[in-house]
Scaffold this active site. Structure first.
Site, PDB file in Angstrom:
ATOM      1  N   ASP A 154      39.119  40.936  33.379  1.00 33.28           N
ATOM      2  CA  ASP A 154      38.880  41.464  32.036  1.00 33.28           C
ATOM      3  C   ASP A 154      40.171  41.821  31.307  1.00 33.28           C
ATOM      4  OD1 ASP A 154      36.083  41.433  31.892  1.00 33.28           O
ATOM      5  OD2 ASP A 154      35.947  43.246  33.109  1.00 33.28           O
ATOM      6  N   THR A 206      32.182  48.630  43.207  1.00 35.38           N
ATOM      7  CA  THR A 206      33.166  47.568  43.017  1.00 35.38           C
ATOM      8  C   THR A 206      32.629  46.291  43.651  1.00 35.38           C
ATOM      9  OG1 THR A 206      35.227  46.739  44.008  1.00 35.38           O
ATOM     10  CG2 THR A 206      34.388  48.772  44.913  1.00 35.38           C
TER      11      THR A 206
HETATM   12  C1  GLC Z   1      35.978  45.374  37.231  1.00 35.48           C
HETATM   13  C2  GLC Z   1      34.827  44.801  36.431  1.00 35.48           C
HETATM   14  C3  GLC Z   1      34.648  43.333  36.755  1.00 35.48           C
HETATM   15  C4  GLC Z   1      35.947  42.587  36.555  1.00 35.48           C
HETATM   16  C5  GLC Z   1      37.072  43.228  37.341  1.00 35.48           C
HETATM   17  C6  GLC Z   1      38.408  42.607  37.028  1.00 35.48           C
HETATM   18  O1  GLC Z   1      35.656  45.357  38.574  1.00 35.48           O
HETATM   19  O2  GLC Z   1      33.641  45.481  36.706  1.00 35.48           O
HETATM   20  O3  GLC Z   1      33.650  42.775  35.959  1.00 35.48           O
HETATM   21  O4  GLC Z   1      35.755  41.257  36.954  1.00 35.48           O
HETATM   22  O5  GLC Z   1      37.148  44.599  37.024  1.00 35.48           O
HETATM   23  O6  GLC Z   1      38.779  42.769  35.703  1.00 35.48           O
END
Ligand code: GLC
Length: 809
Positions: free
Chosen positions: A478, A697
């Site tokens: 993200d 997670t």
């Molecule tokens: C968090 C979010 C997940 C994303 C990850 C890396 O775990 O919940 O959706 O893929 O961060 O950004």
């Protein structure tokens, strides 16, 4: 310093001092009501969603380290006026003894102060939407004692974010009443459809209640009356004074405080039950309190919780030479994966009470539930599919109460849907599911087959001129949120993910007789792999992508963010890398990203914000997605090493990042040593080695899956259960018992030659079996499988599935 240890049977984590470096919490929850409970009774509760059905308050993530308020029982000596907390918090006087035990679905806090022992068990019953506190107090001294107990919670009704931001305004809507010893509270305002702005003209459609099984000697519904001006949770005036004020009514900042005066002779014990929950009607609370108000009834409900978990935990069991591995797979990682599947990333001590179901996260979270509760996964799969659009794209996340969501254009979203459906089909064997009609989010419905075909089509339609998927809003990471906003940046990870899914789709379609489309996918995949290797190979590893301006990132040419782990591990997962490159890029991970706590997401961390990359560069160096050891990708590195047959390396990565191992240095690691955290602060952080964002997670699901499917190597395929261990060479043998479709498989593997990978011989129920794919039984019985690993693996055929997974030598 040690703060605790696992119980002998591994089912409890026993905390031996209250002042752990961070709150060490547990989730007490059925599928609907959820209570986060720390080792000192801290934490908050909500019903169904943390954002719009909040029940009690805590102040994470503002002040995680103070862990206040919580589910408190203040105790007071009526003769001396001295008072303390039965769970140590929030008065924090040194206890004469302290022990807190987090178990499966319950938490116990025991402590002693001033010759009074207290013992509280907190849990959430499976069938009703409330939490139960079973409180026992004992006078261990030789003098009779005149005492008081004050039960305390702080209400936080319905609108979590609004209540936090607009505390005074939100109080105007609060209602409280006392009826027959039950405190009822509700709110005349529910911002469910309008976020924090505007007047939705709605009241919360629920009530919360609090009651206790003792004789009530006082109460307060107004927090200000109980705590008092210029006082705090550590010294509430009502407790200092020894009496509540009986405040009740509307329009106030509300708390739930119940007072009980009692006496305890020397050696004498007393017990009471506290019930706190959510109902639609007052009558429901009355009948719930009749159901749980005796010790025997509460105990019966607690046993139901224990039975649920005993049953759930019994479903996939391994026994290996490493007890830590067994403890994680059999108990805590499995438990965490369940919690994550229900509540990710809606709430935690670190995530600010959202009301959100995340599309990509939820698909991944089903993976570790598959062998253990396939019915739940089936329902979930249908639910998630209902958030796709007819063009193959999906919502990125949505609120489960209103079903209102956002479509962000994350490039990876549709591919998780494909992975989730195919993994469900492998586990269940329910191929007719492909023909079942499922709704689209904005109307119409098509078969599941069409849903997955369209998901693939959407990704294939969003490629750069040179055939690499576009990054768009971001991909799995993200934080890469300004790499591709202008529609030109590319994502290596999505390219590799697509390569993997094209192969999986082709295998599925061949299996169900759709050869033409399968063939087309293989051709598209071949081209994609050529393009990946032509454009994204950097010399010693794959770049992570390109930005809108065409510059590569995750390249040896960069000063920061030179090498990213996912571009390498997914090159192996998607079999986009020829063997020589696969080995070389994973060796580069070892060389450039390894730390004593596991490999980092990328290194070096970004030092300055880079608007052409995005928020990842704005996080502090070494934190979160900026160069931390992000555990979710650590799982994929373990899987990639298994695919390469390097069992010692795979196990070494797992071992270093395992919570049991990290928990051995609690003053560095700080967070719970019995579940995975999202990330560990990286080498560029001043707090290198500290864990963060625990519990919910993707690591929970993936690490469990990787341990079972790839290290132990027992995994579901469309045609059957496949056995292909990739273990540390030091292991002599191991066992795993697992249900698959209608039968149970008891698998015993021996490793006399001390190799990592390779099966020489298999016997099923005493008969020679010539394939890694075990027979599918539908007799509901237990079948014994003996596996001998060996370098000469001629006697056991390699089925197509396995051949396709191996990266050609
Ligand atoms: C968090 C979010 C997940 C994303 C990850 C890396 O775990 O919940 O959706 O893929 O961060 O950004």
């Amino acid at each position: 310093m040690t703060y605790g240890h696992f119980s002998e049977d591994g089912r409890e984590y026993i905390i031996t001092r209250p002042d752990t470096p961070k709150p060490w919490i547990n989730y007490l929850s059925n599928d609907r009501y959820c209570a986060l409970c720390s080792q000192t009774g801290g934490g908050y509760s909500f019903f169904e969603t943390a954002g719009y059905n909040r029940v009690t308050k805590e102040y994470p993530p503002l002040v995680v380290s103070t862990d206040r308020p919580g589910r408190y029982v203040y105790l007071r000596d009526r003769e001396t006026g001295e008072y303390w907390g039965a769970t140590w918090q929030p008065v924090c006087k040194d206890p004469t003894h302290f022990e807190s035990r987090h178990g499966m679905g319950y938490t116990v806090v025991e402590s002693g102060y001033s010759e009074i022992d207290s013992h509280i068990t907190y849990f959430v019953p499976p069938r009703d939407d409330l939490e139960v506190w079973m409180v026992k107090l004992k006078n261990t001294g030789i003098k009779p004692r005149k005492l008081q107990a004050f039960v305390y919670v702080k209400w936080d009704l319905a609108n979590y974010a609004f209540n936090l931001a607009e505390a005074a305004f939100s109080n105007l809507f609060n209602e409280s009443s006392m009826e027959d010893g039950i405190m009822f509270v509700s709110s005349r305002f529910w911002n469910i459809t309008s976020g924090s702005a505007g007047n939705p003209n709605a009241r919360w459609d629920k009530l919360a209640f609090l009651t206790a099984s003792f004789k009530l000697d006082g109460f307060d519904c107004f927090d200000e009356a109980f705590i008092g001006p210029y006082h705090s949770w550590g010294n509430p005036v009502a407790v200092e004074r020894g009496s509540c004020s009986g405040t009740v009514g509307d329009g106030q900042d509300i708390a739930g405080a119940l007072q009980h005066d009692f006496e305890l002779g020397p050696g004498e014990e007393t017990e009471f039950i506290v019930l706190l929950g959510v109902v639609r009607h007052k009558e429901d609370a009355r009948s719930i309190s009749r159901r749980y108000d005796s010790w025997g009834e509460a105990d019966r409900a607690l046993n139901e919780v224990k039975m649920y978990w005993n049953n759930y935990l019994s479903r996939t069991i391994c026994k290996t030479p490493d007890p830590d591995f067994d403890l994680q797979v059999n108990v805590w990682n499995k438990y965490q994966a369940w919690i994550t599947s229900r509540w990710a990333r809606m709430d935690s001590y670190y995530i600010g009470g959202g009301s959100i179901v995340g599309h990509r996260d939820s698909w991944q979270d089903t993976l570790a539930i598959l062998p253990n509760d396939i019915e739940w996964v089936r329902q979930r799969v249908v639910y998630l599919l209902e958030h796709q659009f007819p063009d193959g794209s999906t919502l990125h996340n949505w609120d489960p109460l209103t079903n209102i969501g956002v479509k962000t254009g994350h490039s990876d979203d549709p591919l998780w849907l494909v992975l989730g459906v195919i993994e469900y089909l492998k586990e269940s064997g329910e191929l007719v599911f492909l023909d079942e009609a499922v709704r689209y989010y904005d109307g119409g419905s098509e078969t599941v087959r069409q849903h997955i075909v369209k998901a693939i089509a959407y990704v294939l339609d969003h490629m750069s001129d040179r055939g690499i998927p576009l990054m768009m809003a971001a991909d799995w990471n993200d934080g890469l949120d300004h790499v591709g906003r202008q529609g030109r940046g590319e994502s290596t990870m999505v390219a590799e993910h697509l390569a993997w899914m094209l192969r999986e789709m082709a295998t599925l379609l061949w299996f169900v007789g759709s050869d033409t489309l399968a063939q087309k996918y293989i051709e598209q995949r071949d081209k994609l792999i050529r393009d990946i290797n032509e454009h994204l190979w950097d010399g010693d590893w794959y770049i992570r992508g390109t930005r809108d301006d065409g510059e590569a990132f995750g390249s040896a040419r960069n000063i920061n963010g030179r090498i990213y782990i996912n571009a390498q591990s997914w090159a192996v997962l998607g079999q986009a890398a020829p063997r020589e490159r696969a080995i070389r890029c994973m060796n580069s991970v070892e060389k450039h990203l390894d730390t004593e706590y596991g490999p980092a997401l990328f290194l070096p961390a970004y030092r300055e914000p880079d608007p052409k990359i995005g928020i990842i560069t704005r996080f502090a160096p070494g934190a979160k997605e900026n160069g931390a050891i992000f555990n979710h990708p650590v799982c994929w590195a373990v899987m990639a090493e298994c695919l390469l047959g390097r069992g010692d390396r795979a196990y070494d990565i797992w071992k270093r990042s395992s919570f049991v191992n990290l928990g051995k240095r609690p003053d560095v690691y700080k967070v719970e040593p019995y579940v995975y955290c999202e990330y560990i602060h990286g080498p560029d952080s001043p707090t290198f080695g500290q864990g963060d964002f625990t519990w919910t997670t993707g690591t929970a699901t993936w690490m469990w899956k990787v341990c079972v499917d790839w290290i132990l190597g027992v995994r579901a395929e469309l045609r059957g259960l496949l056995v292909d261990p990739c273990i540390p060479s030091s292991w002599d043998e191991f066992q795993i018992t697992r249900r698959f479709r209608r039968a149970t498989y008891e698998i015993h593997v021996v490793n006399p030659e001390h190799i990592n990978q390779g099966v020489a011989e298999i016997e099923v129920d005493g008969e020679r079996w010539a394939s890694h794919l075990l027979p599918v039984f539908s007799d509901g019985k237990t079948h014994k499988v003996e596996v001998r690993m060996g370098a000469a693996h001629g006697a056991v055929e390699t089925p197509e599935e396995l051949a396709a997974q191996r990266i050609a030598e």
